[in-house]
Design a protein around this motif. Sequence first.
Motif, short mmCIF file in Angstrom:
data_model
loop_
_atom_site.label_atom_id
_atom_site.label_comp_id
_atom_site.label_asym_id
_atom_site.label_seq_id
_atom_site.Cartn_x
_atom_site.Cartn_y
_atom_site.Cartn_z
N ILE A 27 0.85 -1.35 0.11
CA ILE A 27 -0.04 -0.16 0.08
C ILE A 27 0.93 1.31 0.08
CG2 ILE A 27 -1.69 1.52 1.40
CD1 ILE A 27 -2.84 -1.43 2.21
N VAL A 28 1.96 1.46 0.95
CA VAL A 28 2.97 2.33 0.72
C VAL A 28 3.47 2.75 -0.51
CG1 VAL A 28 4.98 3.35 1.69
CG2 VAL A 28 3.03 2.25 3.66
N ASP A 29 3.86 1.51 -1.23
CA ASP A 29 4.42 1.80 -2.61
C ASP A 29 3.45 2.34 -3.50
OD1 ASP A 29 6.93 0.95 -1.55
OD2 ASP A 29 6.72 -1.13 -2.43
N ALA A 30 2.46 1.88 -3.38
CA ALA A 30 1.34 2.30 -4.44
C ALA A 30 1.02 3.76 -3.88
CB ALA A 30 -0.08 1.47 -4.48
N GLN A 31 0.84 3.98 -3.07
CA GLN A 31 0.61 5.61 -2.36
C GLN A 31 1.85 6.56 -2.98
OE1 GLN A 31 -0.52 5.27 1.67
NE2 GLN A 31 -2.91 5.17 0.91
N ALA A 32 2.93 5.81 -2.86
CA ALA A 32 4.06 6.85 -3.07
C ALA A 32 4.30 7.00 -4.57
CB ALA A 32 5.39 6.01 -2.56
N THR A 33 3.57 5.69 -5.26
CA THR A 33 3.89 6.08 -6.84
C THR A 33 2.75 6.67 -7.55
OG1 THR A 33 4.81 3.76 -6.72
CG2 THR A 33 3.82 4.53 -8.68
N ARG A 34 1.34 6.49 -6.94
CA ARG A 34 0.28 7.09 -7.60
C ARG A 34 -0.80 7.92 -6.62
NH1 ARG A 34 -1.47 1.72 -7.87
NH2 ARG A 34 -3.78 2.70 -7.27
N GLY A 35 -0.26 7.98 -5.51
CA GLY A 35 -1.03 8.89 -4.39
C GLY A 35 -2.39 8.22 -3.87
N THR A 36 -2.37 7.03 -4.48
CA THR A 36 -3.62 6.18 -3.63
C THR A 36 -3.53 4.55 -3.77
OG1 THR A 36 -5.86 5.90 -3.88
CG2 THR A 36 -4.82 6.05 -6.14
N ALA A 37 -4.00 3.92 -3.23
CA ALA A 37 -3.93 2.42 -3.33
C ALA A 37 -5.38 1.91 -3.20
CB ALA A 37 -3.30 2.13 -2.17
#
Length: 260
Positions: A27-37
Amino acid sequence: MTAPQLVVQRDKELMAQAAAARLITRIVDAQATRGTASVVLTGGRNGNGLLAALGSAPARDAIDWSRLDLWWGDERFLPEGDPERNVTQAREALLDRVPLDPARVHAMPASDGPHGDDADAAAAAYAAELAAAAGPDGHDGVPSFDVLMLGVGPDTHVASLFPELPAVRETERTVVGVHGAPKPPPTRISLTLPAIRAAKEVWLLAAGEDKAKAAALALSGAGEVQVPAAGARGRARTLWLLDAAAAAELPRSLYPHGTA
Ligand SMILES: O=C(O)[C@H](O)[C@@H](O)[C@H](O)[C@H](O)COP(=O)(O)O
């Protein structure tokens, strides 16, 4: 479809803790990449055990809970607030203790909601909600789920897709009503295999000796109508998270470096 990867932990508590840590990172990686998960939750003991472990994880609040979309893979078609509903149990296990954006918690309809006791209409409404949220990087009428989690039943069912029943044979719709489910309650709502396979990653959770035969069947190349768990594959990754008891009937060649 991606070949399954397996990770085996010594017991179900460690499996839940390790899976929770893995989910935090994802989740943290997705949020860092796309701003959301976007994550799809599962009901059942293993799914709720993971949520409880996540709630106790030191790194829990590395997740920006306000930018997380939660969906469900299936739901027991019961009145709002019924203790047997997957969303009720998820709230008790974790959701009521973290600052989620309520607008991004997409519970499946209850049997006393706007669709009354019509599970098929409720399923169609959830399919429409998924399609509306699919967005440009959506896939086959559903959002691009970062992780879709599934508990595995002793009979190899996933979500509410039970062996040989009509729902597991669905090839067009993303969500269907389920009637006559062998696992009570008999009426449910479920994502279908096409919807499950739209997820980037599919994680199957199997702990306990009652899952050993199901895991062995699902990973033996069986067909998805007879063994629904065999059809649960992600576009980028299919990950089986097991404990040693559930892995007991698997050939060691499937997890040569397993920790069990
Ligand atoms: O609504 C449900 O009952 C679940 O979504 C179901 O698919 C569950 O994940 C499996 O039956 C495994 O359940 P356990 O983890 O409790 O064995």
